[in-house]
Design a protein around this motif. Structure first.
Motif, PDB file in Angstrom:
ATOM      1  N   UNK A  49      -4.977  -7.052  18.115  1.00 13.26           N
ATOM      2  CA  UNK A  49      -4.029  -7.858  17.351  1.00 13.26           C
ATOM      3  C   UNK A  49      -2.599  -7.579  17.792  1.00 13.26           C
ATOM      4  N   UNK A  50      -1.754  -8.583  17.565  1.00 16.06           N
ATOM      5  CA  UNK A  50      -0.330  -8.418  17.803  1.00 16.06           C
ATOM      6  C   UNK A  50       0.232  -7.613  16.645  1.00 16.06           C
ATOM      7  N   UNK A  51       0.984  -6.545  16.938  1.00 19.29           N
ATOM      8  CA  UNK A  51       1.505  -5.679  15.879  1.00 19.29           C
ATOM      9  C   UNK A  51       3.029  -5.682  15.787  1.00 19.29           C
ATOM     10  N   UNK A  52       3.702  -6.284  16.757  1.00 26.83           N
ATOM     11  CA  UNK A  52       5.171  -6.371  16.715  1.00 26.83           C
ATOM     12  C   UNK A  52       5.623  -7.537  17.582  1.00 26.83           C
ATOM     13  N   UNK A  53       6.699  -8.175  17.182  1.00 28.79           N
ATOM     14  CA  UNK A  53       7.265  -9.276  17.953  1.00 28.79           C
ATOM     15  C   UNK A  53       6.488 -10.569  17.778  1.00 28.79           C
ATOM     16  N   UNK A  54       7.016 -11.619  18.383  1.00 33.93           N
ATOM     17  CA  UNK A  54       6.337 -12.916  18.366  1.00 33.93           C
ATOM     18  C   UNK A  54       5.219 -12.871  19.411  1.00 33.93           C
ATOM     19  N   UNK A  55       3.969 -13.147  19.022  1.00 32.87           N
ATOM     20  CA  UNK A  55       2.838 -13.038  19.943  1.00 32.87           C
ATOM     21  C   UNK A  55       3.090 -13.679  21.306  1.00 32.87           C
ATOM     22  N   UNK A  62       0.939  -5.456  21.553  1.00 29.18           N
ATOM     23  CA  UNK A  62      -0.461  -5.745  21.267  1.00 29.18           C
ATOM     24  C   UNK A  62      -1.210  -4.436  21.103  1.00 29.18           C
ATOM     25  N   UNK A  63      -1.991  -4.337  20.041  1.00 35.51           N
ATOM     26  CA  UNK A  63      -2.866  -3.175  19.821  1.00 35.51           C
ATOM     27  C   UNK A  63      -4.265  -3.588  20.256  1.00 35.51           C
ATOM     28  N   UNK A  64      -4.736  -2.965  21.335  1.00 39.25           N
ATOM     29  CA  UNK A  64      -6.041  -3.306  21.886  1.00 39.25           C
ATOM     30  C   UNK A  64      -7.131  -2.388  21.381  1.00 39.25           C
ATOM     31  N   UNK A  81     -16.522   5.696  24.813  1.00 37.58           N
ATOM     32  CA  UNK A  81     -16.694   5.173  23.463  1.00 37.58           C
ATOM     33  C   UNK A  81     -15.526   4.270  23.107  1.00 37.58           C
ATOM     34  N   UNK A  82     -15.086   4.338  21.864  1.00 34.64           N
ATOM     35  CA  UNK A  82     -14.024   3.447  21.362  1.00 34.64           C
ATOM     36  C   UNK A  82     -12.679   4.155  21.316  1.00 34.64           C
ATOM     37  N   UNK A  83     -11.627   3.412  21.657  1.00 39.24           N
ATOM     38  CA  UNK A  83     -10.260   3.905  21.541  1.00 39.24           C
ATOM     39  C   UNK A  83      -9.313   2.725  21.454  1.00 39.24           C
ATOM     40  N   UNK A  84      -8.076   3.004  21.052  1.00 41.83           N
ATOM     41  CA  UNK A  84      -7.079   1.936  20.956  1.00 41.83           C
ATOM     42  C   UNK A  84      -5.934   2.214  21.925  1.00 41.83           C
ATOM     43  N   UNK A  85      -5.250   1.135  22.296  1.00 38.41           N
ATOM     44  CA  UNK A  85      -4.066   1.226  23.147  1.00 38.41           C
ATOM     45  C   UNK A  85      -2.990   0.321  22.573  1.00 38.41           C
ATOM     46  N   UNK A  86      -1.773   0.559  23.010  1.00 36.95           N
ATOM     47  CA  UNK A  86      -0.667  -0.331  22.678  1.00 36.95           C
ATOM     48  C   UNK A  86      -0.030  -0.760  23.994  1.00 36.95           C
ATOM     49  N   UNK A  87       0.231  -2.059  24.092  1.00 38.40           N
ATOM     50  CA  UNK A  87       0.820  -2.621  25.301  1.00 38.40           C
ATOM     51  C   UNK A  87       1.961  -3.545  24.917  1.00 38.40           C
ATOM     52  N   UNK A  88       2.993  -3.547  25.756  1.00 37.47           N
ATOM     53  CA  UNK A  88       4.176  -4.382  25.535  1.00 37.47           C
ATOM     54  C   UNK A  88       4.242  -5.474  26.587  1.00 37.47           C
ATOM     55  N   UNK A  89       4.409  -6.700  26.142  1.00 35.65           N
ATOM     56  CA  UNK A  89       4.533  -7.818  27.075  1.00 35.65           C
ATOM     57  C   UNK A  89       5.846  -7.658  27.839  1.00 35.65           C
TER      58      UNK A  89
END
Length: 181
Positions: A49-55, A62-64, A81-89
């Protein structure tokens, strides 16, 4: 003859793949910039999901949600297994390019950039998917911290092969999603 130099440092990883898609650059861009849908085509990212800014705009975050099988370079201490990441456009040019940089655990942008470039063709679009890592990311430093030079080089070679395969797999899945409509 003079040697050509560039100000860009050598990349730790730099891989890419391309495919032709029967769709306009605008149609391709609409899909590939919709990162919450990435679970439809990515071997590891299951969406998010998008967590900050205009998608899908520069600066948006984006929180992956990701998953990796246990047999991926099984000998190396990579996340499984499972993990999360954060990425900035970092680039968002409709119909042309879409790129995002991975953030570290402190929220700083790293030299780990994934992206797509799109070009029109008579049949639709040429879609290029690429990844570039300059300096090692926080995760790569952790993975390779205990490795000697030979083992580290083995990891970099095998990880590059994995990335190439993932990029090509992603493109084939995107092509199928776009062309089935």
């Amino acid at each position: 003859m003079a040697e050509t130099t560039t100000s860009e440092p050598a990349a730790l990883f730099q891989v890419g793949a391309e495919t032709m898609v029967r769709a306009t650059p605008a149609e391709v861009y609409t899909l590939i910039s919709d990162l919450p849908r990435s679970g439809e085509w990515s071997p590891e990212c299951q969406g998010g999901s998008w967590v900050a800014g205009r998608p899908a705009t520069v600066g948006a975050v984006f929180r992956g949600e990701n998953v990796r099988d246990a047999d991926v370079i099984a000998w190396a201490p990579v996340v499984r297994g499972r993990w999360t990441t954060h990425a900035e456009v970092v680039a968002a040019e409709p119909g042309r390019t879409f790129r995002w940089a991975m953030r570290d655990s402190s929220g700083r942008r790293q030299e780990s950039v994934w992206g797509f470039d799109i070009a029109p063709t008579p049949e639709g679009s040429r879609l290029v998917h690429h990844f570039r890592m300059g300096r090692p990311t926080e995760g790569i430093r952790e993975i390779t911290a205990e490795m000697d030079d030979r083992t580290r080089q083995r990891f970099f070679t095998e990880w590059s092969d994995k990335l190439r395969h993932d990029l090509q797999n992603t493109l084939q899945r995107i092509k199928a999603v776009i062309e089935q409509h």
